[in-house]
Motif scaffolding. Structure first.
Motif, mmCIF file in Angstrom:
data_model
loop_
_atom_site.group_PDB
_atom_site.id
_atom_site.type_symbol
_atom_site.label_atom_id
_atom_site.label_comp_id
_atom_site.label_asym_id
_atom_site.label_seq_id
_atom_site.Cartn_x
_atom_site.Cartn_y
_atom_site.Cartn_z
ATOM 1 N N GLU A 94 0.824 -1.205 0.000
ATOM 2 C CA GLU A 94 0.000 0.000 0.000
ATOM 3 C C GLU A 94 0.861 1.260 0.000
ATOM 4 O O GLU A 94 0.535 2.241 -0.681
ATOM 5 C CB GLU A 94 -0.962 -0.010 1.186
ATOM 6 C CG GLU A 94 -2.079 -1.022 1.015
ATOM 7 C CD GLU A 94 -3.063 -1.060 2.173
ATOM 8 O OE1 GLU A 94 -2.880 -0.340 3.180
ATOM 9 O OE2 GLU A 94 -4.025 -1.831 2.068
ATOM 10 N N ALA A 95 1.957 1.244 0.735
ATOM 11 C CA ALA A 95 2.864 2.396 0.747
ATOM 12 C C ALA A 95 3.395 2.669 -0.655
ATOM 13 O O ALA A 95 3.398 3.813 -1.129
ATOM 14 C CB ALA A 95 4.020 2.154 1.715
ATOM 15 N N GLU A 96 3.823 1.612 -1.325
ATOM 16 C CA GLU A 96 4.361 1.772 -2.674
ATOM 17 C C GLU A 96 3.270 2.234 -3.648
ATOM 18 O O GLU A 96 3.525 3.039 -4.548
ATOM 19 C CB GLU A 96 4.990 0.465 -3.156
ATOM 20 C CG GLU A 96 6.339 0.177 -2.517
ATOM 21 C CD GLU A 96 7.419 1.101 -3.055
ATOM 22 O OE1 GLU A 96 7.942 0.843 -4.151
ATOM 23 O OE2 GLU A 96 7.733 2.101 -2.371
ATOM 24 N N LYS A 97 2.057 1.762 -3.461
ATOM 25 C CA LYS A 97 0.962 2.193 -4.328
ATOM 26 C C LYS A 97 0.675 3.680 -4.109
ATOM 27 O O LYS A 97 0.504 4.436 -5.082
ATOM 28 C CB LYS A 97 -0.285 1.355 -4.067
ATOM 29 C CG LYS A 97 -1.424 1.678 -5.009
ATOM 30 C CD LYS A 97 -2.589 0.748 -4.774
ATOM 31 C CE LYS A 97 -3.792 1.124 -5.605
ATOM 32 N NZ LYS A 97 -4.949 0.286 -5.276
ATOM 33 N N PHE A 98 0.631 4.107 -2.859
ATOM 34 C CA PHE A 98 0.432 5.532 -2.579
ATOM 35 C C PHE A 98 1.566 6.364 -3.182
ATOM 36 O O PHE A 98 1.335 7.455 -3.702
ATOM 37 C CB PHE A 98 0.313 5.791 -1.077
ATOM 38 C CG PHE A 98 -1.026 5.451 -0.486
ATOM 39 C CD1 PHE A 98 -2.206 5.884 -1.071
ATOM 40 C CD2 PHE A 98 -1.110 4.702 0.674
ATOM 41 C CE1 PHE A 98 -3.448 5.585 -0.523
ATOM 42 C CE2 PHE A 98 -2.343 4.396 1.238
ATOM 43 C CZ PHE A 98 -3.513 4.835 0.641
ATOM 44 N N ARG A 99 2.788 5.844 -3.117
ATOM 45 C CA ARG A 99 3.932 6.548 -3.703
ATOM 46 C C ARG A 99 3.718 6.751 -5.195
ATOM 47 O O ARG A 99 3.875 7.855 -5.714
ATOM 48 C CB ARG A 99 5.230 5.772 -3.454
ATOM 49 C CG ARG A 99 6.456 6.404 -4.104
ATOM 50 C CD ARG A 99 7.670 5.500 -4.011
ATOM 51 N NE ARG A 99 7.499 4.208 -4.638
ATOM 52 C CZ ARG A 99 7.548 3.987 -5.955
ATOM 53 N NH1 ARG A 99 7.742 4.967 -6.802
ATOM 54 N NH2 ARG A 99 7.382 2.759 -6.430
ATOM 55 N N VAL A 100 3.340 5.681 -5.887
ATOM 56 C CA VAL A 100 3.114 5.749 -7.331
ATOM 57 C C VAL A 100 1.995 6.736 -7.656
ATOM 58 O O VAL A 100 2.078 7.467 -8.649
ATOM 59 C CB VAL A 100 2.794 4.342 -7.890
ATOM 60 C CG1 VAL A 100 2.222 4.409 -9.297
ATOM 61 C CG2 VAL A 100 4.045 3.474 -7.865
ATOM 62 N N LEU A 101 0.966 6.780 -6.811
ATOM 63 C CA LEU A 101 -0.163 7.667 -7.042
ATOM 64 C C LEU A 101 0.109 9.109 -6.604
ATOM 65 O O LEU A 101 -0.751 9.977 -6.774
ATOM 66 C CB LEU A 101 -1.411 7.129 -6.327
ATOM 67 C CG LEU A 101 -1.930 5.788 -6.846
ATOM 68 C CD1 LEU A 101 -3.055 5.266 -5.961
ATOM 69 C CD2 LEU A 101 -2.392 5.908 -8.295
ATOM 70 N N GLY A 102 1.287 9.351 -6.017
ATOM 71 C CA GLY A 102 1.636 10.707 -5.588
ATOM 72 C C GLY A 102 1.014 11.119 -4.274
ATOM 73 O O GLY A 102 1.006 12.312 -3.937
ATOM 74 N N LYS A 103 0.522 10.179 -3.498
ATOM 75 C CA LYS A 103 -0.081 10.469 -2.190
ATOM 76 C C LYS A 103 0.998 10.305 -1.123
ATOM 77 O O LYS A 103 1.095 9.271 -0.456
ATOM 78 C CB LYS A 103 -1.277 9.553 -1.944
ATOM 79 C CG LYS A 103 -2.396 9.778 -2.951
ATOM 80 C CD LYS A 103 -3.578 8.882 -2.662
ATOM 81 C CE LYS A 103 -4.704 9.178 -3.638
ATOM 82 N NZ LYS A 103 -5.909 8.403 -3.331
ATOM 83 N N LYS A 104 1.798 11.343 -0.974
ATOM 84 C CA LYS A 104 3.018 11.257 -0.169
ATOM 85 C C LYS A 104 2.770 11.006 1.309
ATOM 86 O O LYS A 104 3.457 10.191 1.920
ATOM 87 C CB LYS A 104 3.844 12.522 -0.366
ATOM 88 C CG LYS A 104 4.361 12.662 -1.783
ATOM 89 C CD LYS A 104 5.121 13.941 -1.982
ATOM 90 C CE LYS A 104 5.625 14.000 -3.418
ATOM 91 N NZ LYS A 104 6.257 15.258 -3.730
ATOM 92 N N TYR A 105 1.830 11.700 1.886
ATOM 93 C CA TYR A 105 1.620 11.542 3.330
ATOM 94 C C TYR A 105 1.050 10.169 3.670
ATOM 95 O O TYR A 105 1.450 9.553 4.667
ATOM 96 C CB TYR A 105 0.739 12.677 3.863
ATOM 97 C CG TYR A 105 1.430 14.014 3.710
ATOM 98 C CD1 TYR A 105 2.511 14.349 4.527
ATOM 99 C CD2 TYR A 105 1.058 14.904 2.717
ATOM 100 C CE1 TYR A 105 3.185 15.544 4.367
ATOM 101 C CE2 TYR A 105 1.721 16.108 2.550
ATOM 102 C CZ TYR A 105 2.784 16.420 3.380
ATOM 103 O OH TYR A 105 3.454 17.606 3.204
ATOM 104 N N GLU A 106 0.142 9.692 2.834
ATOM 105 C CA GLU A 106 -0.393 8.345 3.037
ATOM 106 C C GLU A 106 0.710 7.301 2.875
ATOM 107 O O GLU A 106 0.783 6.336 3.639
ATOM 108 C CB GLU A 106 -1.532 8.052 2.057
ATOM 109 C CG GLU A 106 -2.775 8.891 2.278
ATOM 110 C CD GLU A 106 -2.783 10.202 1.477
ATOM 111 O OE1 GLU A 106 -1.706 10.692 1.060
ATOM 112 O OE2 GLU A 106 -3.877 10.747 1.284
ATOM 113 N N ALA A 107 1.578 7.513 1.882
ATOM 114 C CA ALA A 107 2.702 6.594 1.666
ATOM 115 C C ALA A 107 3.596 6.556 2.894
ATOM 116 O O ALA A 107 3.962 5.472 3.372
ATOM 117 C CB ALA A 107 3.496 7.009 0.427
ATOM 118 N N GLY A 108 3.948 7.728 3.413
ATOM 119 C CA GLY A 108 4.815 7.790 4.598
ATOM 120 C C GLY A 108 4.235 7.036 5.771
ATOM 121 O O GLY A 108 4.948 6.292 6.466
ATOM 122 N N ASP A 109 2.935 7.198 6.004
ATOM 123 C CA ASP A 109 2.279 6.476 7.107
ATOM 124 C C ASP A 109 2.343 4.965 6.895
ATOM 125 O O ASP A 109 2.605 4.204 7.831
ATOM 126 C CB ASP A 109 0.816 6.906 7.243
ATOM 127 C CG ASP A 109 0.669 8.302 7.825
ATOM 128 O OD1 ASP A 109 1.639 8.820 8.427
ATOM 129 O OD2 ASP A 109 -0.426 8.877 7.677
#
Length: 174
Positions: A82-97
């Motif tokens: 999920e972190a990597e998916k958020f990263r790809v989608l540009g959702k930085k704060y969600e990725a960090g969490d």
């Protein structure tokens, strides 16, 4: 990479119910997300990022089922995908969490190699975001985890590719 995943998927039913099944979905999801990241650099004729993300979601769904029944073994894997998916989608704060949840879960359950991987991917995420100081902390943790795991080739690789992030721990003592 896509050919290997497709071939492995053909044989997945033969090992269904074994430890190899969730591991396959974990690494397949991470592989597709890595391909999404580099798609502008490589030519993928039959897949675009939308269909790659659909493939990731298929693996995520299966991994989520495993995480539901055995969170102690699989939740941190799902969190990392999920972190990597958020990263790809540009959702930085969600990725960090999600990176932090994946790291904490892997550490708590003593999956040292997956703790190392989660730290390394988080470091790369923060480095790409321009947050080198934060990236250094994650990369140093990845380095220590790989060292405890005994992955000498991996720590040598990190030393070569990220000396700017590892300088504080690689400095010889005076």
């Amino acid at each position: 990479a896509l050919d290997y995943i497709a071939q492995a998927n053909q044989y997945l039913m033969a090992v269904a119910g074994t430890i190899h099944t969730p591991v396959f979905h974990f690494y397949a999801g991470l592989t597709y997300l890595a391909i999404c990241s580099t798609q502008s650099e490589i030519k993928v004729e039959t897949l675009n990022s939308t269909s790659l993300l659909a493939l990731v979601e298929t693996h995520q769904t299966t991994l989520a089922q495993w995480a539901h029944h055995a969170p102690m073994n699989h939740q941190h894997k799902l969190d990392l995908v999920e972190a990597e998916k958020f990263r790809v989608l540009g959702k930085k704060y969600e990725a960090g969490d999600c990176y932090d949840r994946a790291i904490a879960g892997a550490k708590e359950k003593e999956y040292i190699h997956e703790e190392a991987l989660a730290n390394e991917l988080a470091a790369k995420f923060y480095l790409a975001w321009g947050k080198e100081k934060i990236a250094a902390g994650y990369m140093q943790e990845a380095y220590y985890c790989y060292a405890r795991w005994g992955a000498k080739a991996k720590i040598a690789d990190l030393e070569q590719r990220y000396p700017q992030l590892l300088g504080a721990i690689l400095q010889p003592a005076n």
